[in-house]
Design a protein around this motif. Sequence first.
Motif, PDB file in Angstrom:
ATOM      1  N   GLY A 136       5.965  -7.600   7.629  1.00 44.71           N
ATOM      2  CA  GLY A 136       4.630  -7.806   8.177  1.00 44.71           C
ATOM      3  C   GLY A 136       3.594  -6.881   7.571  1.00 44.71           C
ATOM      4  O   GLY A 136       2.574  -7.349   7.046  1.00 44.71           O
ATOM      5  N   PRO A 137       3.804  -5.584   7.622  1.00 50.25           N
ATOM      6  CA  PRO A 137       2.815  -4.669   7.031  1.00 50.25           C
ATOM      7  C   PRO A 137       2.636  -4.893   5.529  1.00 50.25           C
ATOM      8  O   PRO A 137       1.511  -4.762   5.017  1.00 50.25           O
ATOM      9  N   ILE A 188      -1.757  -0.916  -1.870  1.00 53.28           N
ATOM     10  CA  ILE A 188      -0.715  -1.381  -0.941  1.00 53.28           C
ATOM     11  C   ILE A 188       0.024  -0.190  -0.349  1.00 53.28           C
ATOM     12  O   ILE A 188       0.266  -0.139   0.863  1.00 53.28           O
ATOM     13  N   LYS A 189       0.350   0.747  -1.185  1.00 64.79           N
ATOM     14  CA  LYS A 189       1.071   1.943  -0.710  1.00 64.79           C
ATOM     15  C   LYS A 189       0.231   2.688   0.318  1.00 64.79           C
ATOM     16  O   LYS A 189       0.741   3.111   1.363  1.00 64.79           O
ATOM     17  N   LYS A 190      -1.030   2.814   0.034  1.00 67.20           N
ATOM     18  CA  LYS A 190      -1.921   3.529   0.947  1.00 67.20           C
ATOM     19  C   LYS A 190      -2.011   2.796   2.288  1.00 67.20           C
ATOM     20  O   LYS A 190      -2.012   3.414   3.361  1.00 67.20           O
ATOM     21  N   GLU A 191      -2.081   1.499   2.232  1.00 70.30           N
ATOM     22  CA  GLU A 191      -2.175   0.700   3.447  1.00 70.30           C
ATOM     23  C   GLU A 191      -0.885   0.809   4.275  1.00 70.30           C
ATOM     24  O   GLU A 191      -0.927   0.921   5.503  1.00 70.30           O
ATOM     25  N   GLU A 196       2.036   2.993   8.922  1.00 69.08           N
ATOM     26  CA  GLU A 196       3.158   3.805   9.400  1.00 69.08           C
ATOM     27  C   GLU A 196       2.646   4.977  10.224  1.00 69.08           C
ATOM     28  O   GLU A 196       3.228   5.331  11.247  1.00 69.08           O
ATOM     29  N   ALA A 197       1.559   5.544   9.790  1.00 67.35           N
ATOM     30  CA  ALA A 197       0.983   6.679  10.516  1.00 67.35           C
ATOM     31  C   ALA A 197       0.457   6.236  11.876  1.00 67.35           C
ATOM     32  O   ALA A 197       0.564   6.963  12.872  1.00 67.35           O
ATOM     33  N   SER A 198      -0.060   5.043  11.933  1.00 67.21           N
ATOM     34  CA  SER A 198      -0.611   4.565  13.200  1.00 67.21           C
ATOM     35  C   SER A 198       0.496   4.250  14.196  1.00 67.21           C
ATOM     36  O   SER A 198       0.273   4.237  15.405  1.00 67.21           O
ATOM     37  N   ARG A 199       1.685   3.961  13.692  1.00 67.24           N
ATOM     38  CA  ARG A 199       2.801   3.656  14.575  1.00 67.24           C
ATOM     39  C   ARG A 199       3.421   4.913  15.169  1.00 67.24           C
ATOM     40  O   ARG A 199       3.964   4.888  16.279  1.00 67.24           O
TER      41      ARG A 199
END
Lengths: 200, 152
Positions: A136-137, A188-191, A196-199
């Motif tokens: 998904g991400p 893409i990596k940054k996104e 991941e940080a938001s989770r």
Amino acid sequence: MRPTAAEDNPARPPGADRLGALVAEAASGDESAWESIVSLYGRRIYAMAKSRLRDAESAEEITQSVFATLAERLRGGDTGYEERGQFEPWLFRITMNRVRDEGRRRQRRAADTIPFQHAASVPAAEPALDGEDRVGPLREALGRLDDRDREVVELRHHGQMSFNQIAELLDEPLGTVLARHHRALKKIKKELERVEASRS
Amino acid sequence: MNAEHIHPDYHDDPELRSTVEGLDALALSERDEPDEGFESRIASATRPGVVGSVTPPTRRHPMSTWWAVPVAACVLVGVVGLWLARSSPPAAGPKTTSVAWSESDVDDLLFIDGLAQDQALVIDTSYTTDSADHQTADELLFDVLGNEGGAS
């Protein structure tokens, strides 16, 4: 260091001479040759269409449309295909045009379907990759790229095209294509890191 | 700008390696998604040896022709309305209605009448909108022209 020819083409399709012969045989009505061409490129075209449209039925329709166009061109006439060693870029250019057309059609029907530019952001029930829920991400990150960056990524990974072929297809310098691919991967990596940080 | 200096050899870019692997895995999953019959379906439907030209399938969304039925209905209503408007309102008593023909129609009728007389037919130029016993003018016309081998 520039990628070598062997490293540059992950799919390693038949050599140019063999591919040209295959195309010629298919054009003459050889069903076996035609089936070989479909086997070589069908799923790659499907994957590109599916990545954009997020719809299996549409992706298969696009694939069939592309091969129908190919068949029509191979049947000859003045508008037919002429073998010049550029079969793959030509074939994927048709694919990209079909996918773009369908995307634009969906944008016009935005009230009736998922908007094309936001398709990747709609959560979908997808099988996890490697035991982790990264699909998904990753799709969402891919969907957030601008069209030109996204095309390079999809041609490279979904279409399994070499950078040289992509450059030929897009009619751009190789360096531009490589730079765009690199930039897209960093975005893409940054996104993914942001998600991941938001989770956490 | 020298292309060799602006691009990385991504195989040697460890920071992006996991991203590349993720994209490759995603792409692989989508290439594997179609069932086993996928290639044979596509090949069968599109092979160049098929008789006649192969045209890309046209996928028409139902909404693209939503207007067709209403337009057709309006046209039909309009035609029927024009046809009925040429007749005078039905008078009390007999159900037969005489039609107010235009000048050009008179010539046509005379021609048809001539054809009918050749065929020893009797044409009733009056018609009814109610009775099932009388043919409509169109039906009569078709009958006559049909006997002549059809309209040209």
